[in-house]
Design an enzyme around this catalytic site. Structure first.
Site, PDB file in Angstrom:
ATOM      1  CG  ASP A 152       0.810   3.108   1.401  1.00 49.61           C
ATOM      2  OD1 ASP A 152      -0.135   3.138   2.195  1.00 49.61           O
ATOM      3  OD2 ASP A 152       0.731   2.610   0.255  1.00 49.61           O
ATOM      4  CD  GLU A 194      -0.544   0.462   5.591  1.00 46.54           C
ATOM      5  OE1 GLU A 194       0.017   0.618   4.501  1.00 46.54           O
ATOM      6  OE2 GLU A 194      -1.780   0.518   5.729  1.00 46.54           O
TER       7      GLU A 194
HETATM    8  C1  NOJ Z   1      -2.364   1.455   2.469  1.00 51.00           C
HETATM    9  C2  NOJ Z   1      -3.084   2.756   2.578  1.00 51.00           C
HETATM   10  O1  NOJ Z   1      -3.252   3.075   3.928  1.00 51.00           O
HETATM   11  C3  NOJ Z   1      -4.385   2.594   1.831  1.00 51.00           C
HETATM   12  O2  NOJ Z   1      -5.254   3.671   2.034  1.00 51.00           O
HETATM   13  C4  NOJ Z   1      -4.062   2.426   0.376  1.00 51.00           C
HETATM   14  O3  NOJ Z   1      -5.246   2.123  -0.338  1.00 51.00           O
HETATM   15  C5  NOJ Z   1      -3.079   1.296   0.160  1.00 51.00           C
HETATM   16  N1  NOJ Z   1      -2.004   1.255   1.112  1.00 51.00           N
HETATM   17  C6  NOJ Z   1      -2.445   1.407  -1.201  1.00 51.00           C
HETATM   18  O4  NOJ Z   1      -1.550   2.480  -1.222  1.00 51.00           O
END
Ligand code: NOJ
Length: 584
Positions: free
Chosen positions: A222, A294
């Site tokens: 993430d 990500e």
């Molecule tokens: C990216 C995640 O995909 C999202 O859903 C989240 O709010 C943020 N990172 C914080 O973890």
């Protein structure tokens, strides 16, 4: 003589095995948002037993792996991305025993399980934070704590920098216990961890090992871009420059995040995690454990996660170029440009694969953003491009956004707008509603009277059961795509892309040995008659329609002349040479 025989045997074994792809190469991945997939106990919230009961459906979609959004213990301020214990399961979702059952079912079905790893922040209810806030010895620097500054105009204590949270307002929050500010790049209940603490770095590696020992096949990492912040030698941080003065000054788009994102140390941490995964396999055996990263940054920055020189990194640096750049009005040229921007810059090395993504739990539904009439065309693109395909739950059905009232909205990103009129563009809830299994109450997701997000009414017309029963449907087209993608022409074939018919059609050829596949995607405003034979070399006179968009009017298995293929607006079609092993 014996030596020669041994060499020949090794060469023969290699000729078979060396061409074998590792399990993740050309893999097909499905993202499940656990809160919304299937509720097994009638409390209105999805859970692990619910997911387990639907894994056969996922397998039947043709998937190789499942990525679960976070399932760990969490107060759910950001619906699981705020973790209070990395080694336990959120009580609403089940227990570690349920997890063990889930992984056993995955093994039985030969599905790989990928967990979401949230390294940038914990919950403020995590014991590390509670200890750090109280300066408990050993935990003082697990998070990013700083004194404030005195504002010369107001004489008031203000945060150390102007940094803004992704969810609006200052990224710093005052702790009355520690008498300092802590950094939170997301919700104030998501304090940022400090990756300059060697002890913390090791803690997080231990978390990864813990889940690998439990049998997971990898991690989706993430918001990796936020792990480090630029820091001066005295420990202070620089303010970020204004990027967009037209944005509200509380909105993160106001600033250019050059000091809080994409720092060099971040890539090093990614490579360290890759080493950990690789070493785990060496020490414990089993299949390759993969990581997906990500990053919404530029292609160059996202692709740095692939690796650097000899250092390896992410197997799947998510390719968000379609999400970032395209919309309902995008043309064939726009699509080709975006596709090329990833393919052309990708390191040309073995073990490096492209990947294709059109949506996830943070975006409005792909069909709502990119055009509902283009739903099948988009799935055709994702499934037939070279590399890895990633599908967010519901894309196989061409689900659209579910409209939710301000009162029903729970996403902190939307709630923080405090705007009951314009909240929806910021809300991620429309893509997170209960999964539509059938036309019964709550779309068959739950027997509860109230579900955590309302199911809306869309499920009455778009659901799995209806699409199973229909002679043809988005779901059936999707399954044909995932089936044919297992053929060498799609798994290993070359790729040649081109614009045709005055740039109305994006066309590409995949080729492997004597197998040829041609994909035509008509983004134009009218029907197009395409001369495939003159566009590409080596095209047979006749091609067979393998599958096409639901409203194409084309028949699977029908033969077409490769000099004249007629396709309607927003229609995609997959054409195969007779040498491809396909069922019609
Ligand atoms: C990216 C995640 O995909 C999202 O859903 C989240 O709010 C943020 N990172 C914080 O973890």
């Amino acid at each position: 003589m014996t030596k020669i025989v041994i060499v020949l045997i090794i060469a023969a074994v290699c000729a078979v095995n060396c061409q074998d792809l590792d399990w993740w190469e050309g893999g097909n991945f499905y993202q499940i948002y656990p809160r919304s997939y299937m509720d097994s106990n009638g409390d209105g919230i999805g859970d692990l037993q619910g997911i387990k009961s639907k894994l056969a459906y996922v397998k039947g979609l043709g998937m190789d792996g499942v990525w679960l959004s976070p399932i760990y213990k969490s107060p759910q301020a950001d619906f699981g991305y705020d973790i209070s214990d990395y080694r336990d399961i959120n009580i609403e979702y089940g227990t570690l025993d349920d997890f063990n059952e889930l992984i056993a079912e995955c093994e039985r079905l030969q599905l790989k399980l990928i967990l979401d790893f949230v390294p940038n922040h914990t919950s403020d209810e995590h014991e590390w934070f509670l200890k750090s806030e109280r300066n408990v010895s050993g935990y003082e620097d697990y998070y990013i704590w700083r004194d404030g500054k005195i504002d010369p105009y107001t004489n008031l204590l203000v945060p150390p920098t102007n940094w803004l949270s992704f969810f609006r307002y200052s990224a710093w929050r005052w702790s009355n216990i520690r008498k300092q500010f802590y950094l939170h790049q997301f919700h104030y209940k998501q304090p940022d961890l400090n990756y300059r603490s060697a002890k913390l770095v090791q803690e997080m590696k231990d978390v990864l090992s813990y889940w690998m020992h439990k049998g997971v096949a990898g991690f989706r990492i993430d918001i990796i871009v936020c792990l480090f912040e630029t820091m001066y030698s005295d420990g202070s941080f620089p303010d970020e420059p204004i990027d967009n003065p037209n944005c509200d000054y509380n909105d993160p788009c106001y600033l250019n995040h050059i000091y809080t994102q994409d720092q060099n140390e971040t890539y090093d941490m990614a490579y360290q995690w890759r080493e950990l995964l690789d070493n785990f396999k060496i020490a414990n055996g089993g299949d390759t454990r993969i990581m997906m990263t990500e990053s919404y940054s530029s292609v160059e920055k996202a692709q740095r996660f692939y690796g650097d020189g000899d250092r390896k990194g992410s197997y799947v640096p998510f390719n968000f170029e379609i999400i970032k750049n395209l919309n309902q009005n995008s043309t064939a040229k726009d699509y080709k440009t975006v596709v090329d921007s990833w393919l052309d810059r990708m390191p040309k090395k073995t073990g490096i694969e492209a990947n294709w993504v059109i949506g996830n739990h943070d975006q409005h539904r792909a069909a709502s953003r990119l055009g509902v009439t283009r739903g099948d065309l988009l799935n055709i693109l994702v499934q037939t491009m070279p590399g890895i395909a990633i599908t967010y739950q519901g894309e196989e059905l061409v689900m659209t956004n579910v409209h939710l009232s301000w009162e029903d909205t729970v996403d902190p990103q939307a709630c923080n707008t405090h705007d009951p009129v314009n909240y929806e563009s910021s809300s991620r809830d429309p893509a997170r509603t209960p999964f539509p299994w059938d036309s019964t109450k709550n779309g068959g997701f739950s027997t509860a009277d109230v579900t955590w997000l309302p199911a809306g009414t869309n499920y009455q017309t778009v659901n799995v059961k209806l699409q199973e029963e229909a002679t043809n449907s988005h779901l059936k087209i999707f399954r044909r795509l995932t089936t044919i993608r297992k053929q060498p022409v799609f798994r290993q074939g070359t790729y040649t892309g081109i614009l045709l018919n005055n740039e109305n059609v994006f066309a590409y050829k995949r080729e492997y040995g004597d197998q040829v596949a041609v994909v035509l995607l008509n983004f134009g405003t009218s029907q197009q008659s395409v001369n495939v034979a003159s566009a590409f070399s080596g095209i047979p006179a006749q091609l067979k329609i393998y599958t096409s968009s639901l409203s194409s009017g084309m028949t699977n298995g029908a033969e077409v002349s490769s000099t004249n293929v007629n396709i309607g607006k927003d229609i995609g079609v997959v054409l195969l040479s007779s040498t491809v092993n396909a069922e019609y």
